[in-house]
Design a protein around this motif. Structure first.
Motif, PDB file in Angstrom:
ATOM      1  N   GLU A   3       0.828  -1.166   0.007  1.00 48.95           N
ATOM      2  CA  GLU A   3      -0.045   0.162   0.019  1.00 48.95           C
ATOM      3  C   GLU A   3       0.921   1.374   0.099  1.00 48.95           C
ATOM      4  OE1 GLU A   3      -3.149   1.805   2.939  1.00 48.95           O
ATOM      5  OE2 GLU A   3      -2.351  -0.059   3.486  1.00 48.95           O
ATOM      6  N   THR A   4       0.739   2.150  -0.728  1.00 45.01           N
ATOM      7  CA  THR A   4       1.432   3.166  -0.849  1.00 45.01           C
ATOM      8  C   THR A   4       1.408   4.175   0.407  1.00 45.01           C
ATOM      9  OG1 THR A   4       0.728   3.671  -3.155  1.00 45.01           O
ATOM     10  CG2 THR A   4       1.635   5.752  -2.138  1.00 45.01           C
ATOM     11  N   THR A   7       1.560   0.231   5.022  1.00 44.30           N
ATOM     12  CA  THR A   7       1.180  -1.266   5.094  1.00 44.30           C
ATOM     13  C   THR A   7       0.521  -1.858   6.235  1.00 44.30           C
ATOM     14  OG1 THR A   7       3.741  -1.964   5.902  1.00 44.30           O
ATOM     15  CG2 THR A   7       3.073  -1.725   3.348  1.00 44.30           C
ATOM     16  N   LEU A  25      -2.453   0.877  -3.829  1.00 50.07           N
ATOM     17  CA  LEU A  25      -1.323   0.020  -4.139  1.00 50.07           C
ATOM     18  C   LEU A  25      -0.490   0.756  -4.996  1.00 50.07           C
ATOM     19  CD1 LEU A  25      -3.300  -3.234  -4.751  1.00 50.07           C
ATOM     20  CD2 LEU A  25      -2.390  -2.241  -2.399  1.00 50.07           C
ATOM     21  N   ASP A  26       0.953   0.206  -5.124  1.00 50.84           N
ATOM     22  CA  ASP A  26       1.920   1.092  -5.875  1.00 50.84           C
ATOM     23  C   ASP A  26       1.800   0.538  -7.379  1.00 50.84           C
ATOM     24  OD1 ASP A  26       2.873   2.510  -3.867  1.00 50.84           O
ATOM     25  OD2 ASP A  26       4.350   0.587  -3.261  1.00 50.84           O
ATOM     26  N   THR A  29      -3.318  -3.828 -10.645  1.00 44.97           N
ATOM     27  CA  THR A  29      -4.078  -5.078  -9.908  1.00 44.97           C
ATOM     28  C   THR A  29      -4.342  -5.985 -11.025  1.00 44.97           C
ATOM     29  OG1 THR A  29      -6.180  -3.998  -9.920  1.00 44.97           O
ATOM     30  CG2 THR A  29      -4.887  -3.560  -7.758  1.00 44.97           C
ATOM     31  N   TYR A  34      -6.626 -11.434  -4.938  1.00 46.70           N
ATOM     32  CA  TYR A  34      -6.274 -10.896  -3.578  1.00 46.70           C
ATOM     33  C   TYR A  34      -7.340 -11.773  -2.405  1.00 46.70           C
ATOM     34  CZ  TYR A  34      -4.231  -6.943  -5.975  1.00 46.70           C
ATOM     35  OH  TYR A  34      -3.294  -6.318  -6.841  1.00 46.70           O
ATOM     36  N   THR A  87      -6.080   0.379  -6.505  1.00 46.59           N
ATOM     37  CA  THR A  87      -6.699   0.166  -5.293  1.00 46.59           C
ATOM     38  C   THR A  87      -7.498  -1.247  -5.036  1.00 46.59           C
ATOM     39  OG1 THR A  87      -8.923   0.804  -6.126  1.00 46.59           O
ATOM     40  CG2 THR A  87      -7.497   2.550  -5.220  1.00 46.59           C
ATOM     41  N   GLU A 112      -1.548 -10.691  -1.884  1.00 48.43           N
ATOM     42  CA  GLU A 112      -1.584 -10.537  -3.233  1.00 48.43           C
ATOM     43  C   GLU A 112      -0.898 -11.841  -3.996  1.00 48.43           C
ATOM     44  OE1 GLU A 112      -0.520  -6.732  -5.685  1.00 48.43           O
ATOM     45  OE2 GLU A 112       1.169  -7.780  -5.533  1.00 48.43           O
ATOM     46  N   ILE A 121       0.613  -7.769   1.557  1.00 49.40           N
ATOM     47  CA  ILE A 121       0.683  -6.260   0.824  1.00 49.40           C
ATOM     48  C   ILE A 121       0.053  -5.556   2.068  1.00 49.40           C
ATOM     49  CG2 ILE A 121       0.999  -6.860  -1.480  1.00 49.40           C
ATOM     50  CD1 ILE A 121      -2.227  -6.093  -1.370  1.00 49.40           C
TER      51      ILE A 121
END
Length: 143
Positions: A3-4, A7, A25-26, A29, A34, A87, A112, A121
């Motif tokens: 997560e940006t 975490t 997220l960075d 997806t 998930y 996201t 993930e 993640i």
């Protein structure tokens, strides 16, 4: 990818209410899947009312798993990409949060899957705030 913003995130849930949280997220997806797991303790050895899977053994601990497939009595994860914003939305349904023990205190994590690789993640503590009201004792206002 993690997560940006962080975490680690705590979830504070009102018993008997829907709960929503979105992880940013960075990376995209697409072509990934998930899963989120909720346990009462790290080992999964403690039972709790909201458990839907697991027999309490070391190989199959007490837990609830939430997937991208809608589970009408538990919740759903929704992964989405919009431009460069990636996201995963977490939705826990009131029907499930109602079944959790009063003052539930546990752990959650999201994993993930990309190809044959798995990565944790996001994770955190999960707390339940039970109701302070006794609905049966509420009287209607006359004004």
């Amino acid at each position: 990818m993690p997560e940006t913003t962080k975490t680690y995130a705590d979830m504070e849930i009102l018993q008997g209410a829907d709960y929503d949280m979105t992880l940013t997220l960075d990376s995209a997806t697409a072509n990934k899947s998930y899963m989120m797991t909720v346990r009462k303790d790290y080992t999964g050895s403690s039972d709790f009312s909201g458990s839907s899977a697991g027999a309490g053994t070391s190989a199959n601990p007490y837990r609830t798993e939430i997937y991208e497939t809608d589970q009408s009595t538990i919740g759903k994860l929704t992964a989405s990409d919009s431009g460069t914003t990636y996201t995963v939305a977490i939705k826990l349904y009131a029907q499930w949060t109602e079944t959790l023990d009063d003052s539930f205190d546990g752990k959650w994590e999201m994993v993930e899957k990309s190809g044959t690789s798995y990565a944790r993640i996001a994770q955190g503590d999960i707390y339940l705030n039970n109701s302070a009201s006794r609905y049966a004792s509420i009287s209607s206002r006359s004004d």
